[in-house]
Design an enzyme around this catalytic site. Structure first.
Site, PDB file in Angstrom:
ATOM      1  N   HIS A   1      -6.856  -5.678   1.907  1.00 57.29           N
ATOM      2  CA  HIS A   1      -5.762  -5.215   2.769  1.00 57.29           C
ATOM      3  C   HIS A   1      -5.304  -6.355   3.698  1.00 57.29           C
ATOM      4  O   HIS A   1      -5.949  -6.873   4.470  1.00 57.29           O
ATOM      5  CB  HIS A   1      -6.201  -3.930   3.544  1.00 57.29           C
ATOM      6  CG  HIS A   1      -6.917  -2.935   2.887  1.00 57.29           C
ATOM      7  ND1 HIS A   1      -5.975  -1.684   2.751  1.00 57.29           N
ATOM      8  CD2 HIS A   1      -7.999  -2.565   2.310  1.00 57.29           C
ATOM      9  CE1 HIS A   1      -6.695  -0.677   2.262  1.00 57.29           C
ATOM     10  NE2 HIS A   1      -7.965  -1.220   1.638  1.00 57.29           N
TER      11      HIS A   1
ATOM     12  N   GLU B   1     -12.338   3.232  -1.302  1.00 53.44           N
ATOM     13  CA  GLU B   1     -11.771   4.597  -2.233  1.00 53.44           C
ATOM     14  C   GLU B   1     -11.225   4.173  -3.653  1.00 53.44           C
ATOM     15  O   GLU B   1     -11.608   4.912  -4.361  1.00 53.44           O
ATOM     16  CB  GLU B   1     -10.353   4.965  -1.531  1.00 53.44           C
ATOM     17  CG  GLU B   1     -10.781   5.656   0.087  1.00 53.44           C
ATOM     18  CD  GLU B   1      -9.446   6.199   0.529  1.00 53.44           C
ATOM     19  OE1 GLU B   1      -8.399   5.890   0.118  1.00 53.44           O
ATOM     20  OE2 GLU B   1      -9.564   6.543   1.686  1.00 53.44           O
ATOM     21  N   VAL B   2     -10.812   2.938  -3.708  1.00 57.53           N
ATOM     22  CA  VAL B   2     -10.551   2.323  -5.162  1.00 57.53           C
ATOM     23  C   VAL B   2     -11.384   1.389  -5.636  1.00 57.53           C
ATOM     24  O   VAL B   2     -11.615   0.124  -4.819  1.00 57.53           O
ATOM     25  CB  VAL B   2      -9.080   2.099  -5.139  1.00 57.53           C
ATOM     26  CG1 VAL B   2      -8.645   1.313  -6.333  1.00 57.53           C
ATOM     27  CG2 VAL B   2      -7.960   3.019  -4.806  1.00 57.53           C
TER      28      VAL B   2
ATOM     29  N   ASP C   1       0.814  -1.087  -0.062  1.00 55.32           N
ATOM     30  CA  ASP C   1      -0.061  -0.183  -0.113  1.00 55.32           C
ATOM     31  C   ASP C   1       0.979   1.299  -0.018  1.00 55.32           C
ATOM     32  O   ASP C   1       1.875   1.246   0.710  1.00 55.32           O
ATOM     33  CB  ASP C   1      -1.061  -0.107   1.261  1.00 55.32           C
ATOM     34  CG  ASP C   1      -1.984   0.912   1.036  1.00 55.32           C
ATOM     35  OD1 ASP C   1      -3.260   0.730   0.970  1.00 55.32           O
ATOM     36  OD2 ASP C   1      -1.857   2.333   0.898  1.00 55.32           O
ATOM     37  N   ILE C   2       0.563   2.614  -0.746  1.00 57.03           N
ATOM     38  CA  ILE C   2       1.388   3.425  -0.923  1.00 57.03           C
ATOM     39  C   ILE C   2       1.377   4.338   0.395  1.00 57.03           C
ATOM     40  O   ILE C   2       2.281   5.170   0.577  1.00 57.03           O
ATOM     41  CB  ILE C   2       0.828   4.131  -2.065  1.00 57.03           C
ATOM     42  CG1 ILE C   2       1.902   5.290  -2.806  1.00 57.03           C
ATOM     43  CG2 ILE C   2      -0.586   5.155  -1.602  1.00 57.03           C
ATOM     44  CD1 ILE C   2       1.903   5.665  -3.908  1.00 57.03           C
TER      45      ILE C   2
ATOM     46  N   ASN D   1     -12.824  -3.288   2.072  1.00 56.80           N
ATOM     47  CA  ASN D   1     -13.825  -2.021   2.289  1.00 56.80           C
ATOM     48  C   ASN D   1     -14.778  -2.229   0.938  1.00 56.80           C
ATOM     49  O   ASN D   1     -14.374  -2.288  -0.232  1.00 56.80           O
ATOM     50  CB  ASN D   1     -13.286  -0.983   2.394  1.00 56.80           C
ATOM     51  CG  ASN D   1     -12.295  -0.805   3.512  1.00 56.80           C
ATOM     52  OD1 ASN D   1     -12.726  -1.221   4.706  1.00 56.80           O
ATOM     53  ND2 ASN D   1     -11.188  -0.330   3.363  1.00 56.80           N
TER      54      ASN D   1
ATOM     55  N   HIS E   1     -10.086  -5.193  -3.543  1.00 64.93           N
ATOM     56  CA  HIS E   1      -8.570  -5.558  -2.909  1.00 64.93           C
ATOM     57  C   HIS E   1      -8.874  -5.993  -1.475  1.00 64.93           C
ATOM     58  O   HIS E   1      -9.530  -5.620  -0.780  1.00 64.93           O
ATOM     59  CB  HIS E   1      -7.818  -4.245  -3.070  1.00 64.93           C
ATOM     60  CG  HIS E   1      -8.327  -2.936  -2.583  1.00 64.93           C
ATOM     61  ND1 HIS E   1      -9.444  -2.387  -3.309  1.00 64.93           N
ATOM     62  CD2 HIS E   1      -8.317  -2.521  -1.504  1.00 64.93           C
ATOM     63  CE1 HIS E   1      -9.566  -1.342  -2.729  1.00 64.93           C
ATOM     64  NE2 HIS E   1      -9.063  -1.410  -1.610  1.00 64.93           N
TER      65      HIS E   1
HETATM   66  P1  5GP Z   1      -9.964   1.374   0.048  1.00 64.18           P
HETATM   67  O1  5GP Z   1     -10.000   2.355   1.111  1.00 64.18           O
HETATM   68  O2  5GP Z   1     -10.631   1.417  -1.375  1.00 64.18           O
HETATM   69  O3  5GP Z   1     -10.147  -0.088   0.852  1.00 64.18           O
HETATM   70  O4  5GP Z   1      -8.122   1.211  -0.098  1.00 64.18           O
HETATM   71  C1  5GP Z   1      -7.569   1.807  -1.108  1.00 64.18           C
HETATM   72  C2  5GP Z   1      -5.901   1.695  -0.703  1.00 64.18           C
HETATM   73  O5  5GP Z   1      -5.321   1.739  -1.813  1.00 64.18           O
HETATM   74  C3  5GP Z   1      -5.696   2.938   0.141  1.00 64.18           C
HETATM   75  O6  5GP Z   1      -5.082   2.140   1.431  1.00 64.18           O
HETATM   76  C4  5GP Z   1      -4.391   3.762  -0.523  1.00 64.18           C
HETATM   77  O7  5GP Z   1      -3.678   4.055   0.272  1.00 64.18           O
HETATM   78  C5  5GP Z   1      -3.980   2.550  -1.396  1.00 64.18           C
HETATM   79  N1  5GP Z   1      -3.672   3.254  -2.785  1.00 64.18           N
HETATM   80  C6  5GP Z   1      -4.437   4.148  -3.667  1.00 64.18           C
HETATM   81  N2  5GP Z   1      -3.713   4.454  -4.583  1.00 64.18           N
HETATM   82  C7  5GP Z   1      -2.592   3.666  -4.703  1.00 64.18           C
HETATM   83  C8  5GP Z   1      -1.443   3.553  -5.505  1.00 64.18           C
HETATM   84  O8  5GP Z   1      -1.430   4.206  -6.488  1.00 64.18           O
HETATM   85  N3  5GP Z   1      -0.498   2.785  -5.293  1.00 64.18           N
HETATM   86  C9  5GP Z   1      -0.514   2.034  -4.115  1.00 64.18           C
HETATM   87  N4  5GP Z   1       0.578   0.997  -3.924  1.00 64.18           N
HETATM   88  N5  5GP Z   1      -1.435   2.093  -3.417  1.00 64.18           N
HETATM   89  C10 5GP Z   1      -2.501   2.887  -3.563  1.00 64.18           C
END
Ligand code: 5GP
Ligand code: ZN
Length: 115
Positions: free
Chosen positions: A101, A94-95, A30-31, A86, A99
């Site tokens: 985590h 968010e994405v 994760d970034i 999520n 996925h």
């Molecule tokens: P969500 O809230 O959708 O479950 O989590 C999305 C996750 O993707 C976040 O923890 C965020 O830090 C990670 N993320 C978003 N954009 C990128 C990216 O470009 N590269 C990487 N490695 N992680 C990302």
């Protein structure tokens, strides 16, 4: 879905710190990590969220879980870890490419949710 950021990561078009890859899944750090171990496991094929999952996705979804423990251990989460998916607005997704985590490290996690 060529404009999906996680599709681009899985295809290598956006750089990432790769953890693992096979025919079904891709895993990368994760970034913006929330713990010493924090990586994501995604299906290579685009799938927005758990809402869109069907029987045809079982091979990829099963693989995401079946590699999780081994990868977590290899990344240093040797005494447990948390798996988080999520989904949607309430899940604060968010994405929109499904996925898992994998979050771990030494004693960093709070209880699951506040009661
Ligand atoms: P969500 O809230 O959708 O479950 O989590 C999305 C996750 O993707 C976040 O923890 C965020 O830090 C990670 N993320 C978003 N954009 C990128 C990216 O470009 N590269 C990487 N490695 N992680 C990302
Ligand atoms: Zn995607």
């Amino acid at each position: 879905m060529t404009d999906c950021i996680f599709c681009k990561i899985a295809r290598g078009e956006i750089p990432s710190k790769k953890v693992y890859e096979d025919e079904h899944v891709f895993a990368f750090h994760d970034i913006n990590p929330i713990a010493p171990v924090h990586f994501l496991i995604i299906p290579k094929a685009h799938l927005p969220s758990l809402y869109e999952c069907e029987a045809g996705h079982e091979a990829a979804l099963g693989r995401m879980l079946s590699v999780a423990g081994r990868l977590a251990r290899e990344q240093g989460a040797t005494d447990g870890f948390r798996t988080i998916i999520n989904t949607g607005r309430v899940g604060r997704q968010e994405v929109y490419h499904v996925h898992i985590h994998i979050v771990g490290g030494p004693d960093v996690l709070p209880g699951m949710l506040k009661r």
